[in-house]
Design a protein around this motif. Structure first.
Motif: not given
Length: 540
Positions: A317-326
């Motif tokens: 399983f591999d999950m990568q995601m942004p967390v800061m508003q932009s």
């Protein structure tokens, strides 16, 4: 030549001098204090004595955690002894503690526990601003005995043991402070015998053949991640870690009563060859990966007249995601893989007693990447609380909504109504914290029941639009689907009068790749304006 070599050696020694500098017991203790306090713990020594090169602290209290789930520990004694520029720290062999919190029903609970660490030893070297703690724990045993909830106290015998734990913990003072750690352990054991209610219980035990833990963290001064993770990330908090473990063997059994009062029993076991987990979190994003080697699960229960068992060869399983508003689109990823899935014959025989379907191992692979706009910080608890408050007041606005709906129904059906609907959809999309802008299906592959389906493609949101009406193309291939439909019809899993409808539906979305072969191809095109074409035929 000798002079040059000697000068170089002296220069190198000077550059690395902090690694060989002396540390004192007081400096080491202050380092521990700084670390625990930075993690949100309150540390209160009951008594402090110095005799020669030894600093002894008695009845040290550690308290921390969120308000609804706090942990407190009492260490009877911590002795720090200096020798030749290093400090050896020894904790009391038994530490007691108390975990408190609230159940899902809102009832307060208390769970006392004890930690035994016979022969524990930590040797600290370096300098006050750059310390390395090398630890050696021959055995660590965590024991729970009871749980008190309200006025009720019930047994809670749970044990966790770690053998031969060694490693290092490196601390570099500064802004931010930096920590890295590495730990290895031998066999890990766990067991429990938990009475749920009167006449019901769950019993479990197992072993894990060693584990390896690695990690690092940069912690800015003054931040409190346990109180405001979002502010900590913006200030520069960054952390990552990895856990690797060997073979896992676990078993459990339970006994109780069903919904209608009938006796209910069961037992199960799991055998796995190993697994690994890793994570990273900073203002640059969140990532989480997991992988598993071969594993097998078995379950028998009085509710089911046959054993339930399955096995896999591997999974990931591999999950990568942004967390800061932009305002700019940021990359994300989701991938999942399951290889060699097999089911026990008893499960197959439920719907295929004659063995007409192939029982070869099944597999699934998914790999999707893309970019998305983050409309608000994902760890912003204030925004989450505001959203919850808005939801709570929604019923009060129901009358206004109904009035608006009635006015809309009374209005003529013209272009203004369509525009209003489009604006409403755009507003709804804008309220989502994670709005995909484009995505690529790098791989989709399903292999099961003698059929194979693969797909790949790319989609993107139209300009000033969202992914509810994407633009792009997906190409899919299938092999063995018609043969599978024939077998399902023969077995009666697809009623005879519905087979023709199933084939017609399949023909709408796929066409033969080659004459005389059970291979299908499908090209799905998403065009501007929301129209959809399948193999050149407009479907929407």
């Amino acid at each position: 030549m000798n002079l040059r070599l000697t000068s170089s050696a002296l220069a190198l020694a000077a550059m690395t001098a902090p690694a060989f500098a002396d540390v004192t017991p007081e400096q080491v203790w202050q380092s521990w204090l700084d670390y625990y306090q930075s993690m949100g713990y309150t540390v209160t020594p009951g008594k402090q004595d110095t005799a020669g090169e030894t600093l002894t602290l008695s009845d040290v209290e550690f308290t921390g955690g969120p308000e609804d789930s706090r942990v407190s520990m009492t260490v009877p004694q911590i002795a720090l002894t200096g020798d030749d520029g290093k400090v050896t720290t020894v904790f009391a062999e038994t530490i007691t503690g108390l975990a408190t919190g609230k159940t899902e029903a809102g009832e307060a609970y208390e769970v006392p526990f004890a930690v035994a660490m016979p022969g524990n030893r930590i040797v600290t070297s370096g300098a006050a601003e750059d310390m390395t703690h090398a630890f050696d724990y021959p055995q660590i045993d965590l024991t729970l005995t009871t749980m008190k909830s309200g006025d009720t106290e019930k047994p809670l015998p749970i044990k966790l043991g770690l053998a031969d734990s060694t490693g290092t913990f490196h601390v570099v003072a500064g802004a931010p402070a930096k920590y890295d750690y590495a730990m290895k352990s031998g066999q890990i054991t766990f067991s429990g015998d938990i009475p749920e209610t009167e006449g019901e219980k769950v019993k479990f035990d197992g072993t894990l053949d060693g584990a390896e833990i690695l990690g690092e963290m940069a912690l800015p001064q003054g931040v409190k991640p346990e109180e405001d993770m979002n502010a900590a990330l913006k200030a520069g908090l960054a952390m990552s870690g990895t856990v690797k473990a060997g073979a896992l063997a676990a078993s459990f059994d339970f006994a109780g009563t069903g919904d209608e009062g009938q006796p209910q029993t069961g037992a199960g076991k799991y055998d796995g060859k190993g697994f690994d987990l890793s994570f990273a979190l900073s203002q640059d994003g969140l990532s989480y990966q997991a992988g598993s080697d071969a594993g097998r699960f078995e379950l028998t229960t009085s509710d089911v007249p046959f054993p339930i068992n399955y096995a896999i060869e591997s999974g990931s399983f591999d999950m990568q995601m942004p967390v800061m508003q932009s305002d700019e689109a940021q990359p994300f990823k989701f991938a999942y893989s399951l290889a060699g899935l097999t089911l026990g014959d008893a499960i197959w025989n439920l719907f295929d007693a004659q063995g007409q379907l192939p029982r070869d191992p099944a597999s699934l692979d998914i790999d999707v990447t893309g970019t998305a706009r983050v409309t608000k910080d994902l760890f912003d608890q204030t925004a989450a609380d505001d959203a919850a408050a808005d939801d709570a007041t929604a019923p009060a606005d129901a009358t206004d909504d109904a009035t608006a709906e009635g006015m809309a129904d009374a209005a003529p059906a013209d272009g203004a109504e369509a525009t209003a609907e489009a604006d409403a959809e755009a507003d709804a999309a804008a309220e989502q914290p994670f709005v995909p802008v484009d995505l690529a299906i790098n791989q989709f592959a399903l292999n099961a029941l003698g059929a194979k389906v693969t797909a790949e493609g790319a989609l993107k949101a139209p300009e000033n639009g969202d992914m509810t009406a994407p633009i792009g193309q997906i190409d899919a291939h299938a092999e063995g689907l018609n043969g599978l439909i024939d077998k399902l019809g023969t077995m009666g899993l697809i009623p005879e009068d519905q087979i023709m409808g199933v084939r017609m539906m399949l023909a709408m979305f796929a066409k033969p790749e080659a004459e005389g072969e059970d291979k299908l191809v499908s090209k799905v095109e998403f065009k501007e304006g929301g129209s959809i074409f399948v193999n050149g035929q407009q479907m929407k």
